[in-house]
Scaffold this motif. Structure first.
Motif, PDB file in Angstrom:
ATOM      1  N   VAL A 130     -29.865 -81.803  50.393  1.00 54.49           N
ATOM      2  CA  VAL A 130     -28.899 -82.508  50.385  1.00 54.49           C
ATOM      3  C   VAL A 130     -28.810 -83.966  50.677  1.00 54.49           C
ATOM      4  CG1 VAL A 130     -26.497 -82.872  51.852  1.00 54.49           C
ATOM      5  CG2 VAL A 130     -27.400 -80.355  51.460  1.00 54.49           C
ATOM      6  N   ALA A 131     -29.903 -84.435  51.580  1.00 64.69           N
ATOM      7  CA  ALA A 131     -30.126 -85.796  51.561  1.00 64.69           C
ATOM      8  C   ALA A 131     -30.602 -86.433  50.331  1.00 64.69           C
ATOM      9  CB  ALA A 131     -30.988 -86.041  52.951  1.00 64.69           C
ATOM     10  N   LEU A 132     -31.790 -85.403  49.966  1.00 65.80           N
ATOM     11  CA  LEU A 132     -32.222 -86.081  48.295  1.00 65.80           C
ATOM     12  C   LEU A 132     -31.003 -86.187  47.456  1.00 65.80           C
ATOM     13  CD1 LEU A 132     -35.445 -84.130  48.707  1.00 65.80           C
ATOM     14  CD2 LEU A 132     -35.304 -86.566  48.564  1.00 65.80           C
ATOM     15  N   PHE A 133     -30.311 -85.152  47.250  1.00 63.34           N
ATOM     16  CA  PHE A 133     -29.189 -85.268  46.124  1.00 63.34           C
ATOM     17  C   PHE A 133     -28.431 -86.502  46.571  1.00 63.34           C
ATOM     18  CE2 PHE A 133     -24.756 -84.355  45.075  1.00 63.34           C
ATOM     19  CZ  PHE A 133     -24.865 -84.070  43.850  1.00 63.34           C
ATOM     20  N   ILE A 134     -28.049 -86.804  47.692  1.00 64.87           N
ATOM     21  CA  ILE A 134     -27.229 -88.102  48.099  1.00 64.87           C
ATOM     22  C   ILE A 134     -27.787 -89.151  47.652  1.00 64.87           C
ATOM     23  CG2 ILE A 134     -26.002 -89.311  49.884  1.00 64.87           C
ATOM     24  CD1 ILE A 134     -25.226 -86.505  51.119  1.00 64.87           C
ATOM     25  N   LYS A 135     -29.095 -89.141  48.044  1.00 59.53           N
ATOM     26  CA  LYS A 135     -29.824 -90.487  47.743  1.00 59.53           C
ATOM     27  C   LYS A 135     -30.112 -90.657  46.310  1.00 59.53           C
ATOM     28  CE  LYS A 135     -34.509 -92.795  48.522  1.00 59.53           C
ATOM     29  NZ  LYS A 135     -34.674 -92.947  47.196  1.00 59.53           N
ATOM     30  N   ARG A 136     -30.275 -89.660  45.472  1.00 61.01           N
ATOM     31  CA  ARG A 136     -30.405 -89.763  44.140  1.00 61.01           C
ATOM     32  C   ARG A 136     -29.127 -90.113  43.244  1.00 61.01           C
ATOM     33  NH1 ARG A 136     -34.461 -84.743  44.053  1.00 61.01           N
ATOM     34  NH2 ARG A 136     -36.335 -85.828  44.362  1.00 61.01           N
ATOM     35  N   ARG A 137     -27.935 -89.526  43.972  1.00 63.39           N
ATOM     36  CA  ARG A 137     -26.599 -89.946  43.275  1.00 63.39           C
ATOM     37  C   ARG A 137     -26.621 -91.435  43.450  1.00 63.39           C
ATOM     38  NH1 ARG A 137     -21.532 -86.415  43.927  1.00 63.39           N
ATOM     39  NH2 ARG A 137     -20.118 -87.588  42.335  1.00 63.39           N
ATOM     40  N   GLN A 138     -26.775 -91.921  44.736  1.00 61.71           N
ATOM     41  CA  GLN A 138     -26.688 -93.317  45.184  1.00 61.71           C
ATOM     42  C   GLN A 138     -27.450 -94.340  44.398  1.00 61.71           C
ATOM     43  OE1 GLN A 138     -27.047 -93.397  49.404  1.00 61.71           O
ATOM     44  NE2 GLN A 138     -25.170 -93.034  49.857  1.00 61.71           N
ATOM     45  N   ASP A 139     -28.586 -93.914  44.197  1.00 60.22           N
ATOM     46  CA  ASP A 139     -29.753 -94.628  43.305  1.00 60.22           C
ATOM     47  C   ASP A 139     -29.126 -94.531  41.913  1.00 60.22           C
ATOM     48  OD1 ASP A 139     -30.916 -95.109  45.648  1.00 60.22           O
ATOM     49  OD2 ASP A 139     -32.616 -93.693  44.962  1.00 60.22           O
ATOM     50  N   ALA A 140     -28.565 -93.508  41.236  1.00 53.47           N
ATOM     51  CA  ALA A 140     -27.973 -93.548  40.050  1.00 53.47           C
ATOM     52  C   ALA A 140     -26.908 -94.388  39.794  1.00 53.47           C
ATOM     53  CB  ALA A 140     -27.717 -92.204  39.693  1.00 53.47           C
ATOM     54  N   MET A 141     -25.886 -94.420  40.828  1.00 56.27           N
ATOM     55  CA  MET A 141     -24.694 -95.324  40.726  1.00 56.27           C
ATOM     56  C   MET A 141     -24.947 -96.709  40.945  1.00 56.27           C
ATOM     57  SD  MET A 141     -22.218 -92.539  42.331  1.00 56.27           S
ATOM     58  CE  MET A 141     -20.506 -93.146  41.481  1.00 56.27           C
ATOM     59  N   GLN A 142     -26.175 -97.027  41.200  1.00 56.94           N
ATOM     60  CA  GLN A 142     -26.306 -98.588  41.644  1.00 56.94           C
ATOM     61  C   GLN A 142     -26.392 -99.125  40.506  1.00 56.94           C
ATOM     62  OE1 GLN A 142     -29.982 -99.156  43.964  1.00 56.94           O
ATOM     63  NE2 GLN A 142     -28.877-100.033  45.553  1.00 56.94           N
ATOM     64  N   VAL A 143     -25.931-100.375  40.432  1.00 59.10           N
ATOM     65  CA  VAL A 143     -26.192-101.237  39.118  1.00 59.10           C
ATOM     66  C   VAL A 143     -27.391-101.966  39.217  1.00 59.10           C
ATOM     67  CG1 VAL A 143     -25.225-103.476  37.892  1.00 59.10           C
ATOM     68  CG2 VAL A 143     -23.855-101.902  39.014  1.00 59.10           C
ATOM     69  N   ARG A 144     -28.267-101.843  38.225  1.00 58.13           N
ATOM     70  CA  ARG A 144     -29.595-102.807  38.291  1.00 58.13           C
ATOM     71  C   ARG A 144     -29.393-103.615  37.204  1.00 58.13           C
ATOM     72  NH1 ARG A 144     -33.198 -97.243  37.513  1.00 58.13           N
ATOM     73  NH2 ARG A 144     -31.958 -96.006  38.623  1.00 58.13           N
ATOM     74  N   THR A 145     -30.161-104.793  37.710  1.00 48.15           N
ATOM     75  CA  THR A 145     -30.383-105.992  36.883  1.00 48.15           C
ATOM     76  C   THR A 145     -31.329-105.906  35.630  1.00 48.15           C
ATOM     77  OG1 THR A 145     -32.138-106.804  38.268  1.00 48.15           O
ATOM     78  CG2 THR A 145     -30.045-107.627  38.853  1.00 48.15           C
ATOM     79  N   ASP A 146     -32.095-104.879  35.624  1.00 45.16           N
ATOM     80  CA  ASP A 146     -33.025-104.488  34.577  1.00 45.16           C
ATOM     81  C   ASP A 146     -32.303-103.944  33.400  1.00 45.16           C
ATOM     82  OD1 ASP A 146     -32.872-102.392  35.888  1.00 45.16           O
ATOM     83  OD2 ASP A 146     -35.041-101.731  35.695  1.00 45.16           O
TER      84      ASP A 146
END
Length: 148
Positions: A130-146
């Motif tokens: 569950v923690a890995l799912f939440i972390k990956r989801r937050q990382d995917a939603m994060q706007v990246r400058t690259d």
């Protein structure tokens, strides 16, 4: 200035959560291997003074012990390599032992410590997933400058 390398991707699973999950899975793998070796030792008469040797135990114990003696080491390999079938085999083995000792205690005896250990390990595993799912989801939603 960074040089663009075509075909390379960032390292997956380099964070503290991923490292902790890997360590947890390896500890479970070692315990599965030891449990499988314990079943093998009993079946060949090496441990317990040969009381639980394969030809001396009842047929229901023969089926359960032989199955777990094969299933647990294979699950250990899958958990160590972190492939998708490793946790599946571990759940099958843990479920089998739980059914043996909780559902059929007259045949296999009661082992409450083993059942509690399986419940704790599966709870920690679910917590990690569950923690890995939440972390990956937050990382995917994060706007990246690259990515602009």
């Amino acid at each position: 200035m960074a040089i663009l390398q075509i075909g390379t991707a960032p390292e997956v699973g380099t964070g503290a959560l991923e490292a902790s999950f890997r360590l947890f899975m390896r500890l479970v793998a070692v315990s599965c291997l030891l449990a499988g070796l314990q079943y093998w030792g009993r079946l060949i008469g090496y441990s317990d003074n040969g009381i639980y040797r394969f030809d001396l135990i009842p047929s229901y114990w023969q089926v359960a012990s032989a199955s777990l003696a094969v299933l647990l080491p294979v699950a250990a390999v899958g958990l160590w390599m972190q492939v998708s079938w490793g946790p599946v085999l571990w759940v099958v083995a843990a479920g089998s032992e739980t059914i043996m000792h909780k559902g059929l205690p007259l045949w296999f005896g009661e082992r409450p410590a083993l059942i509690i250990a399986h419940a704790v390990v599966i709870s920690v595993y679910i917590g990690f997933r569950v923690a890995l799912f939440i972390k990956r989801r937050q990382d995917a939603m994060q706007v990246r400058t690259d990515s602009l």
